[in-house]
Design an enzyme around this catalytic site. Sequence first.
Site, PDB file in Angstrom:
ATOM      1  N   GLU A 111       2.557  -0.809   4.596  1.00 56.83           N
ATOM      2  CA  GLU A 111       2.204   0.550   4.189  1.00 56.83           C
ATOM      3  C   GLU A 111       3.491   1.310   3.875  1.00 56.83           C
ATOM      4  O   GLU A 111       4.386   1.414   4.720  1.00 56.83           O
ATOM      5  CB  GLU A 111       1.459   1.277   5.320  1.00 56.83           C
ATOM      6  CG  GLU A 111       0.022   0.815   5.520  1.00 56.83           C
ATOM      7  CD  GLU A 111      -0.969   1.447   4.531  1.00 56.83           C
ATOM      8  OE1 GLU A 111      -0.550   2.268   3.685  1.00 56.83           O
ATOM      9  OE2 GLU A 111      -2.171   1.110   4.633  1.00 56.83           O
ATOM     10  N   ASP A 140      -3.723   2.535  -4.722  1.00 55.88           N
ATOM     11  CA  ASP A 140      -2.368   2.416  -4.181  1.00 55.88           C
ATOM     12  C   ASP A 140      -1.787   1.018  -4.408  1.00 55.88           C
ATOM     13  O   ASP A 140      -2.553   0.069  -4.516  1.00 55.88           O
ATOM     14  CB  ASP A 140      -2.362   2.771  -2.673  1.00 55.88           C
ATOM     15  CG  ASP A 140      -3.249   1.867  -1.811  1.00 55.88           C
ATOM     16  OD1 ASP A 140      -4.398   1.601  -2.195  1.00 55.88           O
ATOM     17  OD2 ASP A 140      -2.773   1.414  -0.761  1.00 55.88           O
ATOM     18  N   HIS A 167      -2.667  -2.896  -3.312  1.00 52.72           N
ATOM     19  CA  HIS A 167      -4.021  -2.755  -2.793  1.00 52.72           C
ATOM     20  C   HIS A 167      -5.031  -2.564  -3.928  1.00 52.72           C
ATOM     21  O   HIS A 167      -6.138  -3.111  -3.910  1.00 52.72           O
ATOM     22  CB  HIS A 167      -4.078  -1.577  -1.811  1.00 52.72           C
ATOM     23  CG  HIS A 167      -5.244  -1.618  -0.881  1.00 52.72           C
ATOM     24  ND1 HIS A 167      -5.534  -0.588  -0.024  1.00 52.72           N
ATOM     25  CD2 HIS A 167      -6.193  -2.559  -0.669  1.00 52.72           C
ATOM     26  CE1 HIS A 167      -6.627  -0.904   0.670  1.00 52.72           C
ATOM     27  NE2 HIS A 167      -7.044  -2.088   0.297  1.00 52.72           N
ATOM     28  N   HIS A 195       0.845  -1.199   0.000  1.00 52.03           N
ATOM     29  CA  HIS A 195       0.000   0.000   0.000  1.00 52.03           C
ATOM     30  C   HIS A 195       0.877   1.245   0.000  1.00 52.03           C
ATOM     31  O   HIS A 195       2.037   1.185   0.377  1.00 52.03           O
ATOM     32  CB  HIS A 195      -0.803   0.100   1.314  1.00 52.03           C
ATOM     33  CG  HIS A 195      -1.634  -1.082   1.659  1.00 52.03           C
ATOM     34  ND1 HIS A 195      -2.999  -1.085   1.510  1.00 52.03           N
ATOM     35  CD2 HIS A 195      -1.327  -2.286   2.199  1.00 52.03           C
ATOM     36  CE1 HIS A 195      -3.495  -2.240   1.943  1.00 52.03           C
ATOM     37  NE2 HIS A 195      -2.502  -2.989   2.363  1.00 52.03           N
ATOM     38  N   TYR A 196       0.275   2.389  -0.355  1.00 53.57           N
ATOM     39  CA  TYR A 196       0.864   3.647   0.107  1.00 53.57           C
ATOM     40  C   TYR A 196      -0.043   4.202   1.187  1.00 53.57           C
ATOM     41  O   TYR A 196      -1.235   3.868   1.253  1.00 53.57           O
ATOM     42  CB  TYR A 196       1.133   4.639  -1.023  1.00 53.57           C
ATOM     43  CG  TYR A 196      -0.018   5.258  -1.793  1.00 53.57           C
ATOM     44  CD1 TYR A 196      -1.161   5.763  -1.160  1.00 53.57           C
ATOM     45  CD2 TYR A 196       0.074   5.408  -3.170  1.00 53.57           C
ATOM     46  CE1 TYR A 196      -2.182   6.361  -1.872  1.00 53.57           C
ATOM     47  CE2 TYR A 196      -0.948   6.006  -3.898  1.00 53.57           C
ATOM     48  CZ  TYR A 196      -2.071   6.469  -3.239  1.00 53.57           C
ATOM     49  OH  TYR A 196      -3.077   7.063  -3.952  1.00 53.57           O
ATOM     50  N   THR A 197       0.533   5.079   2.050  1.00 51.53           N
ATOM     51  CA  THR A 197      -0.242   5.573   3.183  1.00 51.53           C
ATOM     52  C   THR A 197      -1.298   6.593   2.750  1.00 51.53           C
ATOM     53  O   THR A 197      -2.379   6.655   3.348  1.00 51.53           O
ATOM     54  CB  THR A 197       0.680   6.217   4.238  1.00 51.53           C
ATOM     55  OG1 THR A 197       1.575   7.116   3.567  1.00 51.53           O
ATOM     56  CG2 THR A 197       1.466   5.155   4.987  1.00 51.53           C
TER      57      THR A 197
HETATM   58 ZN   LIG Z   1      -4.069   0.641   0.753  1.00 58.22          ZN
END
Ligand SMILES: [Zn+2]
Length: 269
Positions: free
Chosen positions: A102, A154, A144, A37-39
Amino acid sequence: MSGLDISERPSPNHDSRDDVAESLGAGTPRIDMLVLHYTGMQSADAALDRLCDPTARVSAHYVIEEDGAIWRLVPEERRAWHAGVSSWLGETTLNTVSIGIEIVNPGHEWGYRPFPEVQMEVVEALCRDIMERRRIPAHRVVGHSDIAPTRKSDPGELFDWRRLARAGIGLWPEPSAELRERRGRGVGIVERAAALSDLARIGYQVEPSNLTPAVTAFQRRFRPERWDGRLDGETAGRLSEVRQAVEVVQATEEAARRDRFRGYHRRVN
Ligand SMILES: [Zn+2]
């Protein structure tokens, strides 16, 4: 763990991976998927605060900052809450079988920017470590947006999947030279049907009446130069290449599993 410098920042947001298996004494639950993911928040601190806030009810096992600092929020044995409503290869309880990482980046909402090299080096090292310990196959490393294409974008098109694949993390077959010529060209009925089947075979949840989310997610990941959600000739060709790569990896894995099984039988007989 192999030389990784990990700081603890415990989050209360986790639960058991498998209550049933635990109560039956059925052994270790399956963990065979990695979700990146990215935050998508303005700062790393804001993201860490949220992922540790009991009222937010979200978390991940690890957070990696832009300078490469790694935080562990949830022990791998516990289920973190990062995937949400999601699906991959028809399976929908993905928090139960996955480890979530993340990666700090403001994301599309707050100023999406390239992931720094030092951060990517740590992403690569942590993913390799987890994959080796958990025996996670390359085709079960996903973004994600791959597992929730209608809701999520993301880690996005700036995330360097090609680089990770060279280190054995996730799949990235090199695109063939002739694909580029088919960019923007339409596809016929037969090619469209094949593309639907390829998307599903790779793992994406496909709504035949609305292909755009799944196609966009696929493009962000495997043709990041253009993610317009349109099933053009290049995307259809790329789908076929990725599907073949998935099938090769799955066949190799299946053969290895059979060998292990035979080895086991030789030992017990
Ligand atoms: Zn995510």
